[in-house]
Design a protein around this motif. Structure first.
Motif, PDB file in Angstrom:
ATOM      1  N   VAL A  38      11.030  20.984   9.159  1.00 40.79           N
ATOM      2  CA  VAL A  38      11.081  20.686  10.418  1.00 40.79           C
ATOM      3  C   VAL A  38      10.408  21.868  11.359  1.00 40.79           C
ATOM      4  CG1 VAL A  38      13.151  20.382  12.005  1.00 40.79           C
ATOM      5  CG2 VAL A  38      13.579  19.446   9.800  1.00 40.79           C
ATOM      6  N   ILE A  39      10.401  22.922  10.980  1.00 44.63           N
ATOM      7  CA  ILE A  39       9.798  23.820  11.872  1.00 44.63           C
ATOM      8  C   ILE A  39       8.272  23.561  12.003  1.00 44.63           C
ATOM      9  CG2 ILE A  39       8.997  26.239  12.021  1.00 44.63           C
ATOM     10  CD1 ILE A  39      11.783  26.990  11.048  1.00 44.63           C
ATOM     11  N   ASP A  40       7.619  23.228  11.009  1.00 42.08           N
ATOM     12  CA  ASP A  40       6.325  22.944  10.804  1.00 42.08           C
ATOM     13  C   ASP A  40       6.067  21.669  11.494  1.00 42.08           C
ATOM     14  OD1 ASP A  40       5.740  25.074   9.281  1.00 42.08           O
ATOM     15  OD2 ASP A  40       5.685  24.050   7.364  1.00 42.08           O
ATOM     16  N   ARG A  41       6.996  20.618  11.335  1.00 43.37           N
ATOM     17  CA  ARG A  41       6.687  19.158  12.125  1.00 43.37           C
ATOM     18  C   ARG A  41       6.812  19.371  13.644  1.00 43.37           C
ATOM     19  NH1 ARG A  41       3.681  16.083  10.109  1.00 43.37           N
ATOM     20  NH2 ARG A  41       3.078  17.682   8.357  1.00 43.37           N
ATOM     21  N   ILE A  42       7.720  20.397  14.018  1.00 45.69           N
ATOM     22  CA  ILE A  42       8.006  20.707  15.694  1.00 45.69           C
ATOM     23  C   ILE A  42       6.623  21.282  16.015  1.00 45.69           C
ATOM     24  CG2 ILE A  42       8.953  22.078  17.166  1.00 45.69           C
ATOM     25  CD1 ILE A  42      11.821  21.598  15.406  1.00 45.69           C
ATOM     26  N   ILE A  43       6.135  22.218  15.352  1.00 42.82           N
ATOM     27  CA  ILE A  43       5.032  22.737  15.802  1.00 42.82           C
ATOM     28  C   ILE A  43       3.859  21.870  15.933  1.00 42.82           C
ATOM     29  CG2 ILE A  43       3.115  24.342  15.089  1.00 42.82           C
ATOM     30  CD1 ILE A  43       5.199  26.354  13.801  1.00 42.82           C
ATOM     31  N   ILE A  44       3.698  20.892  14.815  1.00 46.98           N
ATOM     32  CA  ILE A  44       2.532  19.971  14.766  1.00 46.98           C
ATOM     33  C   ILE A  44       2.508  18.931  15.878  1.00 46.98           C
ATOM     34  CG2 ILE A  44       1.615  17.998  13.200  1.00 46.98           C
ATOM     35  CD1 ILE A  44       2.073  19.687  11.038  1.00 46.98           C
ATOM     36  N   TRP A  45       3.969  18.268  16.178  1.00 49.39           N
ATOM     37  CA  TRP A  45       3.990  17.114  17.013  1.00 49.39           C
ATOM     38  C   TRP A  45       3.977  17.847  18.354  1.00 49.39           C
ATOM     39  CZ3 TRP A  45       3.160  12.305  16.703  1.00 49.39           C
ATOM     40  CH2 TRP A  45       3.116  11.611  15.641  1.00 49.39           C
ATOM     41  N   GLY A  46       4.658  19.260  18.432  1.00 51.87           N
ATOM     42  CA  GLY A  46       4.742  19.647  19.564  1.00 51.87           C
ATOM     43  C   GLY A  46       3.252  19.856  20.388  1.00 51.87           C
ATOM     44  N   THR A  47       2.442  20.671  19.322  1.00 46.90           N
ATOM     45  CA  THR A  47       1.050  20.634  19.924  1.00 46.90           C
ATOM     46  C   THR A  47       0.300  19.344  20.431  1.00 46.90           C
ATOM     47  OG1 THR A  47       0.921  22.457  18.249  1.00 46.90           O
ATOM     48  CG2 THR A  47      -1.122  21.447  19.181  1.00 46.90           C
ATOM     49  N   GLY A  48       0.709  18.292  19.366  1.00 48.94           N
ATOM     50  CA  GLY A  48      -0.094  16.946  19.796  1.00 48.94           C
ATOM     51  C   GLY A  48       0.430  16.628  21.191  1.00 48.94           C
TER      52      GLY A  48
END
Length: 182
Positions: A37-47
């Motif tokens: 979830v942390i990785d996905r927040i970073i990925i989608w947040g950046t996008g």
């Protein structure tokens, strides 16, 4: 036997023999999920942040507040599809970046590092870049996008019920996720 308590709380420490490293403690399912979830927040947040910044720079009206909600409903802007594509491309590039991080840091992503877990090859060899891309991009990224998250559900069950807590992406490249003391 897998009980509901083990699935939810996962109290038991299980070990796995890693060639050349000896016995290692397998990571529990919940820290793995939180790391993901942390990785996905970073990925989608950046996008989303980059796309939002581009919309401001290009003076795109999709993100501007309208005086009337009806204006925003009936106003069609052909650039909306372009911005959806922009988010997709940025997320795709961030997935490649996460795979690169997994490869260069010998099994860590920001989420794994935060949860003190690490992906390692069971045979003791280092992850190659192509294995990292398969694991992070093909299975977690594109696989989940195509199946609307069904791969995540299957991975959760396989990690919960398999002997070595292997999710689909672990099975695809021969990795296990272990606890580390960072």
């Amino acid at each position: 036997m897998v009980t509901m308590r083990k699935l939810i709380m996962d109290f038991e420490d299980e070990t796995v023999n890693i060639k050349g490293a000896g016995q290692e403690t397998l990571a529990k399912v919940i820290p793995r999920v939180i790391g993901y979830v942390i990785d996905r927040i970073i990925i989608w947040g950046t996008g989303i942040m980059i796309t939002w910044a581009l919309s401001i720079i290009l003076d795109f009206e999709m993100f501007k507040l309208s005086r009337s909600p009806i204006d925003s409903i009936y106003r069609f802007n052909p650039l909306q599809g372009l911005f959806s594509l922009t988010i997709f491309i940025i997320v795709f590039l961030m997935d490649i970046f996460m795979a690169y991080m997994l490869y260069k840091t010998n099994g860590f992503t920001p989420g794994k590092l935060a949860m003190k877990v690490r992906a390692v090859k069971k045979d003791g060899s280092a992850l190659t870049f192509s294995e990292s891309v398969t694991r992070e991009l093909m299975i977690k990224g594109i696989g989940n996008a195509i199946t609307s998250g069904i791969v995540n559900i299957i991975s959760l069950f396989t990690a919960s019920f398999s002997n070595e807590r292997k999710a689909l992406h672990d099975m695809s490249v021969g990795t296990v996720v272990i606890k580390v003391s960072v």
